[in-house]
Design an enzyme around this catalytic site. Structure first.
Site, PDB file in Angstrom:
ATOM      1  N   ALA A  18       1.064  -1.150  -0.471  1.00  0.00           N
ATOM      2  CA  ALA A  18      -0.386   0.378   0.250  1.00  0.00           C
ATOM      3  C   ALA A  18       0.641   1.561   0.004  1.00  0.00           C
ATOM      4  CB  ALA A  18      -0.847  -0.264   1.106  1.00  0.00           C
TER       5      ALA A  18
ATOM      6  N   ARG B 177       4.308 -12.778  -3.420  1.00  0.00           N
ATOM      7  CA  ARG B 177       4.605 -11.266  -3.085  1.00  0.00           C
ATOM      8  C   ARG B 177       5.589 -10.765  -3.444  1.00  0.00           C
ATOM      9  NH1 ARG B 177      -0.027 -10.490   0.356  1.00  0.00           N
ATOM     10  NH2 ARG B 177       0.972  -9.039   0.708  1.00  0.00           N
TER      11      ARG B 177
ATOM     12  N   TYR C 105      -1.503 -22.723  -6.935  1.00  0.00           N
ATOM     13  CA  TYR C 105      -1.425 -22.425  -8.315  1.00  0.00           C
ATOM     14  C   TYR C 105       0.031 -22.576  -7.937  1.00  0.00           C
ATOM     15  CZ  TYR C 105      -1.242 -17.995  -5.358  1.00  0.00           C
ATOM     16  OH  TYR C 105      -1.438 -17.029  -4.620  1.00  0.00           O
TER      17      TYR C 105
END
Length: 416
Positions: free
Chosen positions: A18, A111, A218
């Site tokens: 963020a 990430r 995944y």
């Protein structure tokens, strides 16, 4: 107030997804941006991350989607299965029709890779990045935000962006609340793909739904790694233990699941687990010239895979509301920040509150047993591939960067 003071247009507190996204967005508008991070170096922990089109559209806006696609994976389908029987419940094809509808692809990425892309973009754009800075409080004096640090050095800015995460120190300026434990914990792991890896696991995002548990798999890094996440209801976490010295809880949670699920548990790193928290939604994120964003404003459970996605949406909206008001062709109008951050808060709070609350309900529907599980499965199986009614509100045509929609998009939530 300390005599040691650094001044900037925008101060961002927090160097996670963020914070970096917010810093980049406002730097693109022309602001002088300083970002401070408490850790001695920048980095991101965790494993895989799902970027739905509402997030990948934002990367596309900033010219970063290509970099994400270079290292990430475009899965072919999102597939839900019953963890006890292995039966497929529903699937969403993520191909050309899906991408055309939402203006960007569905991408899965590590990430740390997405964090690095944002960090390098901030560096290239000229954001000033400072480590080892612990901000203890922010106050507004004379129309400017003053951030007080543990080291005694103050930072002064026209606006301060609080992006210090789930356990935000700055949130106490707008709400007296605490993180809410969910009773569920997650184990994660990434392992190299081998010849024994089932081929379908390298093409799709697969979610197995079981009583009080689920498992997600995944591919990552162009199919070289397989990402596995196991989430289950933990008696020890309910007792207040964030970590646990064994794997008996993990194994017991999946004892009744199909062999493919139990085999996937071998992919997990069991040295650390991730207790799952969120917070109750709040309407106000603003205190003077301080405004929260990302998990500091709206931490959510992971069931909609929207935590990082909503942070990127935050940044895009903050960019939009300040361009043309704070940042104009005539120059920078610092006084306009008050209205800009109020507009940002108004535009984002209702949206993120809905995502937070739906994530909670969605998780409950995943983990039911008995008759509720039977009814859940029937409802999932009634949905046909290509039925977008459950996606439109979230991946949205009225969200940042979405293609123009001349139809009346339905906004039904499966779990609402």
């Amino acid at each position: 107030m300390s005599d040691r003071k650094q001044s900037t247009d925008v101060l961002v507190i927090g160097g996670g997804m963020a914070g970096l996204a917010g810093a980049l967005a406002l730097r693109e508008n022309g602001a002088q941006v300083t970002l401070v991070e408490r850790a001695p170096e920048f980095g991101e922990v965790g494993a895989g991350l799902q970027m739905a089109p509402n997030a990948s559209r934002v990367l596309k806006r900033w010219g970063l989607l290509g970099k994400a696609l270079e290292i990430g994976v475009r899965p072919k389908h999102l597939v839900f299965r019953d963890a006890v029987t292995g039966e497929e419940l529903t699937r969403q094809t993520l191909g050309s029709d899906f991408e055309a509808r939402y203006g960007a692809p569905y991408v899965v990425i590590h990430r740390s890779d997405l964090h690095r892309i944002l960090l390098e973009a901030c560096q290239a754009a000229g954001v000033r990045l400072v480590n080892d800075v612990m901000v203890e409080s922010v106050e507004t004096i004379g129309g400017r935000g003053i951030a007080h640090t543990a080291a005694g050095e103050d930072y002064e800015a026209d606006v301060v962006i609080g992006a210090d995460g789930l356990k935000s120190t700055l949130r106490s300026g707008v709400a007296q609340d605490s993180p809410v434990p969910s009773s569920y914990v997650a184990y994660r792991g990434t392992v190299p793909v081998t010849a024994d890896t089932p081929p379908a696991d390298l093409e799709d995002v697969i979610v197995y739904l079981g009583p009080d548990c689920h498992l997600v798999q995944y591919p990552l890094r162009k199919g070289e790694l397989l990402n596995t996440v196991a989430v289950f209801k933990s008696a020890s976490f309910e007792r207040g233990e964030e970590q646990y010295g064994g794997v008996d809880e993990l194994e017991a949670a999946y004892a009744d699941c199909v062999p493919a699920v139990r085999e996937a548990l071998k992919n997990l790193a069991t040295g650390i687990r991730w207790p799952m928290y969120d917070r109750d939604p709040i309407e106000n994120w603003v205190a003077g010239r301080l405004v929260l964003m990302g998990d500091a404003a709206h931490p959510m459970l992971q069931y909609l895979a929207q935590g990082a996605c909503q942070a990127l949406e935050d940044a895009a909206v903050l960019q939009d509301v300040s361009l043309g008001t704070v940042f104009t062709d005539e120059g920078v109008h610092a006084a306009a920040w008050d209205q800009a951050i109020r507009d940002f808060n108004t535009m984002r709070a209702a949206r993120t509150s809905r995502v937070q609350r739906t994530a909670r309900i969605w998780g409950e529907s995943w983990h039911v047993s008995g008759l509720s599980r039977t009814l859940r499965n029937l409802l999932f199986k009634s949905r046909k591939d290509g039925d977008f009614q459950y996606n439109d509100w979230l991946y949205g045509r009225d969200q940042p960067g979405a293609p123009a929609d001349k139809d009346n998009a339905r906004t039904v939530v499966l779990s609402a």
